[in-house]
Design an enzyme around this catalytic site. Structure first.
Site, PDB file in Angstrom:
ATOM      1  N   GLY A 139      18.302  59.926  25.225  1.00 25.43           N
ATOM      2  CA  GLY A 139      17.081  59.227  24.830  1.00 25.43           C
ATOM      3  C   GLY A 139      16.112  59.250  25.988  1.00 25.43           C
ATOM      4  CB  CYS A 140      13.704  56.734  27.182  1.00 20.06           C
ATOM      5  SG  CYS A 140      12.549  56.472  28.527  1.00 20.06           S
ATOM      6  CG  PHE A 141      13.385  60.725  31.669  1.00 17.71           C
ATOM      7  CD1 PHE A 141      12.435  59.727  31.744  1.00 17.71           C
ATOM      8  CD2 PHE A 141      12.948  62.037  31.735  1.00 17.71           C
ATOM      9  CE1 PHE A 141      11.084  60.014  31.875  1.00 17.71           C
ATOM     10  CE2 PHE A 141      11.599  62.344  31.875  1.00 17.71           C
ATOM     11  CZ  PHE A 141      10.666  61.322  31.941  1.00 17.71           C
ATOM     12  CD1 TRP A 142      11.348  56.639  32.789  1.00 14.60           C
ATOM     13  CD2 TRP A 142      10.565  55.196  31.275  1.00 14.60           C
ATOM     14  NE1 TRP A 142      10.011  56.890  32.620  1.00 14.60           N
ATOM     15  CE2 TRP A 142       9.504  56.030  31.702  1.00 14.60           C
ATOM     16  CE3 TRP A 142      10.301  54.216  30.325  1.00 14.60           C
ATOM     17  CZ2 TRP A 142       8.208  55.900  31.214  1.00 14.60           C
ATOM     18  CZ3 TRP A 142       9.010  54.086  29.841  1.00 14.60           C
ATOM     19  CH2 TRP A 142       7.977  54.925  30.276  1.00 14.60           C
TER      20      TRP A 142
END
Length: 183
Positions: free
Chosen positions: A14-17
């Site tokens: 998903g979001c790399f953050w």
């Protein structure tokens, strides 16, 4: 400082953050870099281009780790329990192939371990695991604003409501694998 035999893991969840924040808490991690991989468009992609879903790239992190402290297998178990590997091209509200669950292996041994970990994790999920296992092509480092995003933006809404709960789950499931926290 002694010369270390460091290895790399490249995954998208998903979001790399989110996954960057997770791996930054794990023992044996030397470096976590947010970036993009798996695309078909030539040249270095930008965040905006990847978010369009048109480049084929996934948001990923590339983790440099010391296998004498944490194994590749343990890192994959953390990966599998830090996101939903049963949703195709989606993590929460993030939808599109750029948010796919993916393991980009660096060599045949990593591929074998990834296949075993997924097989071993399958009984723990009600739905089939859809995590892609692919050879790592080119890895592109994301723009500077995306590096250490959670550490630099903890009070931002996405961080508070999405990443902080993931970290709480990580601390509950994998406490023995985490760096010592100073309070």
């Amino acid at each position: 400082m002694a010369n270390k035999n460091l290895e790399k893991l490249t995954v998208g969840a998903g979001c790399f953050w989110c996954i960057e924040a997770v791996y930054n808490e794990v023992k044996g991690i030397e470096k976590v870099v947010s970036g993009y991989s798996g695309g078909t468009v030539p040249g270095k992609p930008t965040y905006r281009e990847v978010c369009s879903g048109l480049t084929g790239h996934a948001e990923v992190v590339q983790v440099t780790f010391d296998p004498n402290i944490i194994s590749y297998e343990d890192l994959l178990v953390i990966f599998m329990t830090s996101h939903d590997p049963t949703t195709l091209n989606r993590q929460g509200a993030d939808v599109g192939s750029q948010y796919r669950s993916v393991i980009f292996y660096h060599n045949d041994k990593q591929k074998e371990i990834a296949e075993v970990v997924i097989k071993e994790m399958t009984p723990y999920y009600e739905m089939p695991i859809v995590t892609e296992i692919s050879p790592l092509g080119e890895f592109f480092e994301a723009e500077a604003v995306h590096q250490n995003y959670y550490a630099n933006n903890q009070t931002q809404g996405y961080c508070s409501f999405v990443i902080t709960p993931k970290l709480a789950k990580l601390r509950q499931l994998h406490a023995d694998k985490l760096k010592t926290r100073v309070t």
